[in-house]
Design an enzyme around this catalytic site. Sequence first.
Site, PDB file in Angstrom:
ATOM      1  N   ALA A 249       0.821  -1.012   0.279  1.00 23.20           N
ATOM      2  CA  ALA A 249      -0.064  -0.126  -0.025  1.00 23.20           C
ATOM      3  C   ALA A 249       1.079   1.033  -0.042  1.00 23.20           C
ATOM      4  O   ALA A 249       0.189   2.392   0.322  1.00 23.20           O
ATOM      5  CB  ALA A 249      -0.967   0.421   1.372  1.00 23.20           C
ATOM      6  N   ALA A 250       1.754   1.020  -0.039  1.00 26.03           N
ATOM      7  CA  ALA A 250       3.220   2.284   0.123  1.00 26.03           C
ATOM      8  C   ALA A 250       2.794   3.080  -1.574  1.00 26.03           C
ATOM      9  O   ALA A 250       2.473   4.711  -1.408  1.00 26.03           O
ATOM     10  CB  ALA A 250       4.422   2.084  -0.291  1.00 26.03           C
ATOM     11  N   GLY A 251       2.263   2.250  -2.420  1.00 28.23           N
ATOM     12  CA  GLY A 251       2.067   3.661  -3.681  1.00 28.23           C
ATOM     13  C   GLY A 251       0.665   3.957  -3.712  1.00 28.23           C
ATOM     14  O   GLY A 251       0.781   5.236  -3.398  1.00 28.23           O
ATOM     15  N   ASP A 252       0.136   2.985  -3.122  1.00 30.73           N
ATOM     16  CA  ASP A 252      -1.408   3.934  -3.084  1.00 30.73           C
ATOM     17  C   ASP A 252      -1.657   4.700  -1.898  1.00 30.73           C
ATOM     18  O   ASP A 252      -2.229   5.692  -1.746  1.00 30.73           O
ATOM     19  CB  ASP A 252      -2.029   2.499  -2.293  1.00 30.73           C
ATOM     20  CG  ASP A 252      -3.141   1.296  -3.086  1.00 30.73           C
ATOM     21  OD1 ASP A 252      -2.758   1.288  -4.302  1.00 30.73           O
ATOM     22  OD2 ASP A 252      -2.670   0.391  -2.500  1.00 30.73           O
TER      23      ASP A 252
END
Length: 303
Positions: A249-252
């Site tokens: 979820a880092a990109g999210d």
Amino acid sequence: MSDILVIGSLNMDLVTVTNRMPTVGETIIGKRFDQIPGGKGANQAAAMARLNGNVTMIGRVGEDLFGKALIESLKKDGVNVNFIKEDKKLSTGIATITVDGDGNNSIIVIPGANYGVDKDDIDENINLFNKSKIVLSQLEIPIDTVEYCLKIAKENGNYTILNPAPAKVLSYNLIKNIDLLTPNETELEIISGMKINNFDDVIKASKLLIDKGVKELIVTLGSEGSLYINKDIEKKFNAYKVDAVDTTAAGDSFNGGIVVSVIEGKSMDEAIDFASKVGALTVMKEGAQSSLPYRDEIDNFKE
């Protein structure tokens, strides 16, 4: 009125934590198993709501316990979930995620009801586009639906953002309606059709997509930071240095930080710096939505 409209996926993440990834044919003993709300669309919606964004989501879940739990989780974070359908034929999407001792992950997604999101879902909620400023989507729902919703968004004067994950080749009809594209290096390689071996290749591939109609890109480069590029500007941004526990979820969350900053009228430099802090805090915790930071954590962030 919601400033931000998300059209995307909802998954229940089934997370296995282990010291290392098994090799093919190998059985190992893991450390822990968790059920965590996820899906790129839901993750981004939750991330923005926790950053004080005003968010509405369109999507689908199954008529099952996973679906009910996902909707309740988003509602708790303040996302408007009134336009998420319960699909009578398909089960809620799931993602099986394995996380190793270095925080790296491997993911298998079973789309389920996410692949039931169609043009009717867009047409039935056309008023939401009229009431929103930014429309954000990803590629965990059918690509024909993504193409259609971005077309409708541009016709309504929305600022459109596509986070192209998981990566697919994009048609011209889709690309021409993207204001901001936010791939990582792997996604950029697939979308552009160009092999990327170094930073110069990232710039060349990005320019290729701009020539095809994308207005601007932010390419995320993991621990190396990110690149912002449009037809006039190329600018590299460094990442904040933190001890990564889980990159899920880092990109999210990074995308969520960009959107909230744009809504607040910040410059792109300020938006990327803010989003970099959001991404850094995300990788310091485990899970998808469970790792997403709140606004006060960003405001008090120190490297």
